[in-house]
Design an enzyme around this catalytic site. Structure first.
Site, mmCIF file in Angstrom:
data_model
loop_
_atom_site.group_PDB
_atom_site.id
_atom_site.type_symbol
_atom_site.label_atom_id
_atom_site.label_comp_id
_atom_site.label_asym_id
_atom_site.label_seq_id
_atom_site.Cartn_x
_atom_site.Cartn_y
_atom_site.Cartn_z
ATOM 1 N N LYS A 102 0.848 -1.207 0.000
ATOM 2 C CA LYS A 102 0.000 0.000 0.000
ATOM 3 C C LYS A 102 0.878 1.249 0.000
ATOM 4 O O LYS A 102 0.646 2.182 -0.773
ATOM 5 C CB LYS A 102 -0.878 0.007 1.232
ATOM 6 N N ASN A 103 1.913 1.255 0.858
ATOM 7 C CA ASN A 103 2.683 2.484 1.048
ATOM 8 C C ASN A 103 3.725 2.738 -0.041
ATOM 9 O O ASN A 103 4.416 3.749 -0.004
ATOM 10 C CB ASN A 103 3.317 2.494 2.439
ATOM 11 N N CYS A 118 -6.050 12.028 12.977
ATOM 12 C CA CYS A 118 -6.595 10.686 12.791
ATOM 13 C C CYS A 118 -6.323 9.969 14.117
ATOM 14 O O CYS A 118 -5.749 10.537 15.044
ATOM 15 C CB CYS A 118 -5.935 9.964 11.632
ATOM 16 N N ARG A 149 -0.826 14.501 13.098
ATOM 17 C CA ARG A 149 -0.195 14.196 11.821
ATOM 18 C C ARG A 149 -0.229 15.374 10.833
ATOM 19 O O ARG A 149 -0.874 15.324 9.801
ATOM 20 C CB ARG A 149 -0.828 12.932 11.234
ATOM 21 N N ASP A 209 4.675 0.583 12.044
ATOM 22 C CA ASP A 209 3.491 -0.091 11.496
ATOM 23 C C ASP A 209 3.392 -1.547 11.913
ATOM 24 O O ASP A 209 2.396 -2.203 11.616
ATOM 25 C CB ASP A 209 3.484 -0.005 9.961
ATOM 26 N N ARG A 259 -8.533 -0.918 4.751
ATOM 27 C CA ARG A 259 -7.681 0.126 4.176
ATOM 28 C C ARG A 259 -6.343 -0.439 3.764
ATOM 29 O O ARG A 259 -5.719 0.054 2.821
ATOM 30 C CB ARG A 259 -7.449 1.251 5.194
HETATM 31 C C1 EPZ Z 1 4.005 6.960 6.462
HETATM 32 O O1 EPZ Z 1 3.139 7.944 7.006
HETATM 33 C C2 EPZ Z 1 3.162 5.715 6.308
HETATM 34 N N1 EPZ Z 1 2.059 5.972 5.378
HETATM 35 C C3 EPZ Z 1 2.625 5.293 7.674
HETATM 36 O O2 EPZ Z 1 1.911 4.072 7.498
HETATM 37 C C4 EPZ Z 1 3.813 5.051 8.609
HETATM 38 O O3 EPZ Z 1 3.333 4.735 9.888
HETATM 39 C C5 EPZ Z 1 4.684 6.307 8.683
HETATM 40 O O4 EPZ Z 1 5.092 6.700 7.356
HETATM 41 C C6 EPZ Z 1 5.938 6.093 9.522
HETATM 42 O O5 EPZ Z 1 6.680 5.043 8.976
HETATM 43 C C7 EPZ Z 1 2.320 6.001 4.050
HETATM 44 O O6 EPZ Z 1 3.439 5.789 3.610
HETATM 45 C C8 EPZ Z 1 1.149 6.269 3.144
HETATM 46 P P1 EPZ Z 1 5.694 10.449 8.632
HETATM 47 P P2 EPZ Z 1 3.597 9.485 7.051
HETATM 48 O O7 EPZ Z 1 5.520 11.696 7.837
HETATM 49 O O8 EPZ Z 1 4.500 9.787 5.927
HETATM 50 C C9 EPZ Z 1 5.352 13.701 12.080
HETATM 51 C C10 EPZ Z 1 0.122 2.585 7.758
HETATM 52 O O9 EPZ Z 1 -0.298 2.017 8.772
HETATM 53 N N2 EPZ Z 1 5.271 14.653 10.957
HETATM 54 O O10 EPZ Z 1 6.920 9.627 8.439
HETATM 55 O O11 EPZ Z 1 2.361 10.277 7.212
HETATM 56 C C11 EPZ Z 1 4.148 12.769 12.114
HETATM 57 O O12 EPZ Z 1 3.101 13.389 12.847
HETATM 58 C C12 EPZ Z 1 0.509 4.060 7.817
HETATM 59 O O13 EPZ Z 1 0.280 2.032 6.629
HETATM 60 C C13 EPZ Z 1 5.195 16.012 11.253
HETATM 61 O O14 EPZ Z 1 5.186 16.412 12.414
HETATM 62 O O15 EPZ Z 1 4.428 9.506 8.396
HETATM 63 C C14 EPZ Z 1 4.701 11.536 12.785
HETATM 64 O O16 EPZ Z 1 4.663 11.726 14.188
HETATM 65 C C15 EPZ Z 1 0.183 4.660 9.177
HETATM 66 N N3 EPZ Z 1 5.120 16.901 10.224
HETATM 67 C C16 EPZ Z 1 6.160 11.492 12.316
HETATM 68 O O17 EPZ Z 1 6.463 12.827 11.865
HETATM 69 C C17 EPZ Z 1 5.138 16.498 8.906
HETATM 70 O O18 EPZ Z 1 5.092 17.363 7.998
HETATM 71 C C18 EPZ Z 1 6.425 10.539 11.168
HETATM 72 O O19 EPZ Z 1 5.481 10.834 10.176
HETATM 73 C C19 EPZ Z 1 5.210 15.108 8.640
HETATM 74 C C20 EPZ Z 1 5.291 14.209 9.680
#
Ligand code: EPZ
Length: 418
Positions: free
Chosen positions: A22-23, A116, A121, A305, A397
């Site tokens: 998915k990712n 969420c 996020r 994850d 999902r």
């Molecule tokens: C990706 O989400 C994945 N989703 C998530 O998988 C996964 O848990 C996550 O990376 C961490 O590995 C997809 O790839 C579609 P991040 P993403 O930006 O990119 C903070 C699943 O279950 N942050 O790496 O949204 C954020 O709040 C999903 O398949 C900011 O503060 O995660 C988090 O605490 C869930 N500001 C941390 O960084 C930003 O602009 C990591 O988030 C971006 C992120």
């Protein structure tokens, strides 16, 4: 809303085919916005999130034809760079269209993702990077209004914090931006690498994906290609835990064997026997699970994850394990539901202390987010008695045909329309 009913206590035996990731599929589908012509993607998983991004691309004017595990996407006619709240609110990854829209169309209006179940996020890191590339960004009425009337400009940008979709968004924007963009403290996830591979197949010039410094030399256009999505490492880990909780013996076919090192290491410490043969992973669950500590980290560390699924494994056996969640501030929504099944878990901030019990007992439980729902299905497989999981749209999902795949290896699991 559908429910999933599980009768626990049956050893799983047999083979499971791993679906596309998915990712990896989500950013690669967003990347089709950049290409001239019709992109053909294969090994696409049949998931709600894939349907959501398809609906979003169609809303913007792209043409998409999907048929069993493949999609043909033509974005040349895309004329409405607008991602509305009612689509974005169901999937945070919708923000992935922002970079491609700006690079190819010079403007975008994308709803802010909102919160969420696993935390607020934000996408502030995405926006800061796009501004460093010259985008003019105004936030109003819950939307990101972004413009780059004279095009984006290459930048040497360092992320304050590792962000997977942030890295992907900017990599896509830079692919069509003249000059050399360097992304530092970039995410190293395999799905980032798969996106870079797809972009390079389209004619991009990206190097360093998989490291913490990615170099993108922009090109003037990208061509549509046929591309096969990589297999899903989180689905792989989830089924490995299913073997662990049922003393099962499962072979996972076409798994991403090269990127499950941290998952394998922790599951072996927990007592599972794991062998890799070619593209297959053979897993044998132990008679007794060994309590093991885990701390989630960006790749190549133990993936957040897999945290909820690993916690389900740690609830049974003998001993105390400590699970520390360092990526998201509220990714313990599964804890209260696992406790309803008899788990002994205590939370202290971003740490969960799990006192293993001899076994869980089935109960009515509620899914709150994608990986929490996977954790509850796993717990039900190993529990005594019946588990009834509600709000299963969460699991749809990110897991393709999960009850069919589990039934095929001997689980007593069925979905009922409620
Ligand atoms: C990706 O989400 C994945 N989703 C998530 O998988 C996964 O848990 C996550 O990376 C961490 O590995 C997809 O790839 C579609 P991040 P993403 O930006 O990119 C903070 C699943 O279950 N942050 O790496 O949204 C954020 O709040 C999903 O398949 C900011 O503060 O995660 C988090 O605490 C869930 N500001 C941390 O960084 C930003 O602009 C990591 O988030 C971006 C992120």
């Amino acid at each position: 809303m559908d429910k999933i009913i599980i009768e626990g206590g049956f050893e799983l035996q047999g083979e499971v085919s791993i679906s596309g990731a998915k990712n990896a599929a989500l950013p690669i589908m967003a990347a089709t916005i950049l290409a001239d012509g019709t992109t053909r993607l294969t090994n696409l998983p049949a998931l709600r999130d894939i349907n959501t991004i398809s609906a979003l691309l169609r809303h913007m004017g792209a043409q998409i034809e999907t048929s069993n595990g493949a999609a043909e996407i033509r974005a040349d006619g895309l004329d409405n760079p607008d991602a509305p709240y009612d689509l974005v609110k169901t999937m945070r990854a919708s923000a992935l269209v922002l970079g491609p829209l700006l690079a190819r169309h010079g403007r975008a209006r994308v709803s802010l993702p909102g919160g969420c179940a696993i935390g607020p996020r934000p996408i502030d890191l995405h926006l800061k990077a796009l501004e460093a590339m010259g985008a003019e960004i105004v936030l109003e009425h819950g939307y990101v209004n972004a413009e780059a009337p004279h095009g984006l400009r290459a930048a040497d940008f360092s992320f304050d914090q590792v962000t997977v979709t942030g890295t992907e968004n900017i990599m896509m924007a830079a692919a069509l931006t003249q000059g050399r963009t360097i992304l530092r403290n970039s995410a190293r996830e395999p799905e980032v690498v798969d996106l870079a591979r797809a972009l390079n197949a389209m004619g991009a010039r990206i190097s360093g994906a998989g490291s913490d410094a990615i170099i993108i030399d922009g090109v003037t256009s990208l061509k549509a290609v046929e591309y096969q999505i990589m297999p899903d490492r989180i689905e792989t880990g989830t089924f490995m835990v299913a073997a662990g909780l049922t003393r099962g013996r499962i072979t996972l076919k076409n798994a991403p064997v090269e990127c499950i090192g941290a998952i394998r290491k922790k599951l072996e410490q927990a007592g599972l026997t794991i062998h890799i043969e070619g593209r297959d992973v053979r897993v044998q669950g132990p008679d007794r699970i060994v309590s093991t500590d885990v701390k989630t980290e960006p790749y190549p560390g133990f993936p957040t994850d897999m945290q909820a699924q690993f916690m389900a494994l740690m609830t049974v056996g003998t001993g105390l394990s400590v699970i520390t969640e360092t990526i998201f501030e509220n990714r313990f929504m599964h804890v209260s539901e696992l406790k309803r099944m008899g788990a002994d878990i205590r939370l202290e901030g971003n740490t969960a202390l799990i006192n293993a019990v001899p076994h869980l007992s089935g109960a009515p439980v509620m899914a709150t987010d994608l990986r929490a729902s996977a954790s509850l299905v796993l717990a039900g497989l190993g529990a005594t008695g019946l588990t009834e999981l509600s709000r299963v749209y969460h699991i749809d999902r990110g897991y393709e045909k999960i009850e069919q795949k589990l039934s095929a290896v001997g689980a007593r699991i069925r979905r009922i329309k409620d």
